[in-house]
Design a protein around this motif. Sequence first.
Motif, PDB file in Angstrom:
ATOM      1  N   UNK A  76       0.837  -1.196   0.000  1.00 56.53           N
ATOM      2  CA  UNK A  76       0.000   0.000   0.000  1.00 56.53           C
ATOM      3  C   UNK A  76       0.875   1.249   0.000  1.00 56.53           C
ATOM      4  N   UNK A  77       2.039   1.132   0.626  1.00 60.43           N
ATOM      5  CA  UNK A  77       3.012   2.228   0.618  1.00 60.43           C
ATOM      6  C   UNK A  77       4.395   1.647   0.860  1.00 60.43           C
ATOM      7  N   UNK A  78       5.391   2.359   0.358  1.00 65.12           N
ATOM      8  CA  UNK A  78       6.783   1.948   0.542  1.00 65.12           C
ATOM      9  C   UNK A  78       7.534   3.075   1.216  1.00 65.12           C
ATOM     10  N   UNK A  79       8.380   2.701   2.172  1.00 65.33           N
ATOM     11  CA  UNK A  79       9.146   3.676   2.933  1.00 65.33           C
ATOM     12  C   UNK A  79      10.362   4.173   2.146  1.00 65.33           C
ATOM     13  N   UNK A  80      10.707   5.439   2.410  1.00 64.25           N
ATOM     14  CA  UNK A  80      11.950   6.035   1.924  1.00 64.25           C
ATOM     15  C   UNK A  80      12.151   5.902   0.422  1.00 64.25           C
ATOM     16  N   UNK A  81      11.054   5.992  -0.341  1.00 64.97           N
ATOM     17  CA  UNK A  81      11.121   5.892  -1.791  1.00 64.97           C
ATOM     18  C   UNK A  81      10.163   6.915  -2.382  1.00 64.97           C
ATOM     19  N   UNK A  82      10.591   7.635  -3.400  1.00 69.91           N
ATOM     20  CA  UNK A  82       9.720   8.617  -4.036  1.00 69.91           C
ATOM     21  C   UNK A  82       8.494   7.928  -4.619  1.00 69.91           C
ATOM     22  N   UNK A  83       7.345   8.522  -4.424  1.00 68.03           N
ATOM     23  CA  UNK A  83       6.106   7.997  -4.999  1.00 68.03           C
ATOM     24  C   UNK A  83       6.045   8.368  -6.477  1.00 68.03           C
ATOM     25  N   UNK A  84       5.079   7.797  -7.160  1.00 67.33           N
ATOM     26  CA  UNK A  84       4.737   8.261  -8.502  1.00 67.33           C
ATOM     27  C   UNK A  84       4.073   9.624  -8.322  1.00 67.33           C
ATOM     28  N   UNK A  85       3.968  10.429  -9.396  1.00 64.13           N
ATOM     29  CA  UNK A  85       3.270  11.715  -9.250  1.00 64.13           C
ATOM     30  C   UNK A  85       1.843  11.529  -8.722  1.00 64.13           C
ATOM     31  N   UNK A  86       1.500  12.266  -7.683  1.00 63.98           N
ATOM     32  CA  UNK A  86       0.185  12.204  -7.058  1.00 63.98           C
ATOM     33  C   UNK A  86      -0.590  13.453  -7.442  1.00 63.98           C
ATOM     34  N   UNK A  87      -1.810  13.268  -7.867  1.00 65.14           N
ATOM     35  CA  UNK A  87      -2.601  14.413  -8.292  1.00 65.14           C
ATOM     36  C   UNK A  87      -2.032  15.054  -9.542  1.00 65.14           C
ATOM     37  N   UNK A  88      -1.101  14.350 -10.175  1.00 63.90           N
ATOM     38  CA  UNK A  88      -0.510  14.842 -11.412  1.00 63.90           C
ATOM     39  C   UNK A  88       0.583  15.878 -11.242  1.00 63.90           C
ATOM     40  N   UNK A  89       0.879  16.276  -9.967  1.00 66.72           N
ATOM     41  CA  UNK A  89       1.836  17.372  -9.844  1.00 66.72           C
ATOM     42  C   UNK A  89       2.800  17.299  -8.677  1.00 66.72           C
ATOM     43  N   UNK A  90       2.659  16.365  -7.742  1.00 69.50           N
ATOM     44  CA  UNK A  90       3.633  16.311  -6.658  1.00 69.50           C
ATOM     45  C   UNK A  90       3.981  14.864  -6.319  1.00 69.50           C
ATOM     46  N   UNK A  91       5.129  14.697  -5.671  1.00 66.63           N
ATOM     47  CA  UNK A  91       5.593  13.391  -5.202  1.00 66.63           C
ATOM     48  C   UNK A  91       5.822  13.474  -3.703  1.00 66.63           C
TER      49      UNK A  91
END
Length: 112
Positions: free
Chosen positions: A31-46
């Motif tokens: 569901x989530x991974x620690x200490x790793x950049x996410x994919x773009x959320x909402x199209x504009x932030x990570x």
Amino acid sequence: MNKEVRHLTTKIELRSAGEGGEKRHFIEGYALKFEKWSEPLGGWFKEIISRNALDSTDLSNVVALFNHRQDYPLARNTVSEDVGRLELETDAIGLKFRFIPTDTSYAKDLMV
């Protein structure tokens, strides 16, 4: 009370266990991974999630939903039977989930 809705952007896997008529299909992933950049959320932030982000989080009533719709539950961690029971585990990677989805048409569509 504020409700947080998260969008799953990591890969999930459909797996099987058992033999013959006892064979069960389940879905698992993170569901989530620690200490790793996410994919773009909402199209504009990570975001990056800290290893201690879940330390004081109440995970006593978590629901896995199809397309984040409250009227399409797949599993819940308060269910005791195999079907519909959401298992959660925090490990070194992040928050891992595993469930045998409810016996519904939308769950079957997801598995296909």
